[in-house]
Scaffold this active site. Structure first.
Site, mmCIF file in Angstrom:
data_model
loop_
_atom_site.group_PDB
_atom_site.id
_atom_site.type_symbol
_atom_site.label_atom_id
_atom_site.label_comp_id
_atom_site.label_asym_id
_atom_site.label_seq_id
_atom_site.Cartn_x
_atom_site.Cartn_y
_atom_site.Cartn_z
ATOM 1 N N ARG A 82 0.837 -1.207 0.000
ATOM 2 C CA ARG A 82 0.000 0.000 0.000
ATOM 3 C C ARG A 82 0.870 1.254 0.000
ATOM 4 O O ARG A 82 0.556 2.236 -0.672
ATOM 5 C CB ARG A 82 -0.946 -0.008 1.207
ATOM 6 C CG ARG A 82 -1.933 1.155 1.160
ATOM 7 C CD ARG A 82 -3.020 1.000 2.201
ATOM 8 N NE ARG A 82 -2.469 1.079 3.552
ATOM 9 C CZ ARG A 82 -3.159 0.765 4.650
ATOM 10 N NH1 ARG A 82 -4.413 0.337 4.544
ATOM 11 N NH2 ARG A 82 -2.623 0.858 5.840
ATOM 12 N N LYS A 183 -2.734 6.604 1.311
ATOM 13 C CA LYS A 183 -2.666 6.972 2.731
ATOM 14 C C LYS A 183 -1.756 8.191 2.868
ATOM 15 O O LYS A 183 -0.586 8.070 3.226
ATOM 16 C CB LYS A 183 -2.171 5.783 3.561
ATOM 17 C CG LYS A 183 -2.680 5.813 4.988
ATOM 18 C CD LYS A 183 -2.457 4.473 5.669
ATOM 19 C CE LYS A 183 -2.897 4.524 7.116
ATOM 20 N NZ LYS A 183 -4.372 4.540 7.261
ATOM 21 N N GLU A 219 -16.376 6.418 4.196
ATOM 22 C CA GLU A 219 -15.405 6.212 5.279
ATOM 23 C C GLU A 219 -16.004 6.654 6.603
ATOM 24 O O GLU A 219 -16.834 7.562 6.652
ATOM 25 C CB GLU A 219 -14.134 7.048 5.041
ATOM 26 C CG GLU A 219 -13.285 6.619 3.867
ATOM 27 C CD GLU A 219 -12.222 5.598 4.226
ATOM 28 O OE1 GLU A 219 -12.122 5.176 5.396
ATOM 29 O OE2 GLU A 219 -11.485 5.217 3.302
HETATM 30 C C1 LIG Z 1 -5.414 3.697 7.443
HETATM 31 C C2 LIG Z 1 -6.820 3.977 7.103
HETATM 32 C C3 LIG Z 1 -7.833 3.005 7.218
HETATM 33 C C4 LIG Z 1 -7.609 1.640 7.827
HETATM 34 O O1 LIG Z 1 -6.606 0.905 7.208
HETATM 35 P P1 LIG Z 1 -5.943 -0.322 7.992
HETATM 36 O O2 LIG Z 1 -4.961 -0.847 7.017
HETATM 37 O O3 LIG Z 1 -7.003 -1.264 8.306
HETATM 38 O O4 LIG Z 1 -5.320 0.254 9.215
HETATM 39 C C5 LIG Z 1 -9.113 3.331 6.805
HETATM 40 N N1 LIG Z 1 -9.412 4.541 6.319
HETATM 41 C C6 LIG Z 1 -8.474 5.517 6.200
HETATM 42 C C7 LIG Z 1 -8.857 6.838 5.640
HETATM 43 C C8 LIG Z 1 -7.153 5.255 6.573
HETATM 44 O O5 LIG Z 1 -6.235 6.219 6.458
#
Ligand SMILES: *Cc1c(COP(=O)(O)O)cnc(C)c1O
Length: 339
Positions: A82, A183, A219
């Protein structure tokens, strides 16, 4: 810092300076070999693109202490992949998966005394890549830093899971073809005001609808949404602007393989919340936050119960946390042992 001053039962989610962090610099087209350092302050150019143009991304994953004292990393290859996608989206050099995992392992080993005892939380790892070096124009940076630091964090819910209420925000966190799936800090900057407004109104966080039509849930704060139907279906939004969470991916796989559920990645219309008998938010930090109710246009839609956790949510939680802490057998490749 010694770990004697840490009360494992009181750990929250706060910055604690641990002993060592990994630091690697990208210059002249390549990463250096990387080192562990005690210095928790970065010295970067005032012209760094990370400071002006948001050229940065991050990851979050946890190291868990098992009953036998060994330490588990949960699906770090997924975080590495990722981060590579986030870097590609922002024109940053990617960190190879083996380098990423090795850096995480080194940081856990160097801070082993900060890994909480079995069942008392975890060591949270925060890998990140930032654009650095002297620059002023809008372009990709001449230099980059890849770093991983670690902090001990507590179990999110002391004394068990508890449902929370959320509020639909009128703001968007990301654009339809923007950076929602990466992210990156920019998405978080955009979420600060809606998050603060939701909290001021006594909700746990804001829920974002799809930025194009504002009719579908995308989200839940900085976590992913899932809903459970009476037909044994696990439903989670499908959208180019949803962040593909590893907790969400894991729950989808466990719902199917261990709970025999039908997994649906599709639209979650805000007008059809009645189809769900349970709902939750999932992510590394909070694992699963059961959603008690969602406020939309002044009305609170209640799912299972405002106080009690639904049975399917509880099963998913037990399965996932059991796997992470080594108490339940993991699907092949999910656990990487640190030592
Ligand atoms: C990091 C994140 C998540 C959750 O991701 P995980 O890999 O399960 O920790 C969900 N939504 C957003 C906006 C994120 O930044």
């Amino acid at each position: 810092m010694s770990n004697e001053s840490i009360n494992w039962d009181k750990l929250g989610f706060d910055y604690i300076k641990t002993d060592k962090r990994y630091l690697s610099v990208w210059r002249n087209g390549e990463w250096d070999k990387g080192t562990l350092t005690e210095d928790n302050v970065l010295h970067i150019s005032e012209g760094s693109t990370a400071l002006h143009y948001g050229q940065q991304c991050f990851e979050g994953l946890k190291a868990y202490r098992c009953k036998d004292g060994s330490i588990n990393l949960f699906r770090p290859d997924q975080n590495a992949a990722r981060m590579q996608r986030s870097c590609a989206r922002l024109l940053m050099p990617h960190v190879p998966t083996d380098v990423f995992i090795e850096a995480c392992k080194q940081v856990v080993k160097a801070n082993e005394k900060f890994v909480p005892p079995h069942g008392k939380g975890a060591l949270y790892l925060r890998p990140f890549v930032i654009g650095t070096g002297d620059n002023i124009g809008v372009r990709t940076a001449p230099e980059f830093i890849f770093s991983v630091f670690a902090i001990p964090v507590g179990s999110y819910f002391k004394g068990g899971m508890k449902p929370h209420n959320f509020q639909i925000s009128s703001f968007d966190r990301a654009a339809p073809q923007g950076t929602g799936a990466a992210k990156v800090g920019g998405n978080y900057a955009a979420s600060l005001q809606p998050g603060a407004e939701a909290k001021k109104a006594n909700f746990a966080d804001a829920i974002y609808l799809d930025p194009l039509t504002h009719t579908k849930i995308e989200e839940v704060g900085s976590a992913n949404f899932f809903g459970i139907t009476a037909n044994n279906e696990f439903v989670t939004p499908k959208s180019a602007s949803v962040l593909p969470g590893i907790t969400r991916l894991s729950l989808m796989e466990l719902a199917q393989s261990r709970l025999g559920m039908t997994v649906i990645e599709g639209d979650v219309e805000i007008s059809k919340l009645d189809r769900f008998v349970e709902a939750g938010a999932c992510g590394t930090a909070a694992v699963i936050t059961p959603i008690g109710g969602i406020e939309y246009n002044g009305k609170l839609h209640v799912f299972h119960d405002l106080e009690k956790v639904g049975p399917v949510t509880q099963k998913l939680y037990n399965e996932l946390t059991g796997i992470q802490s080594g108490d339940v057998e993991a699907p092949a490749g999910w656990i990487v042992k640190v030592a």
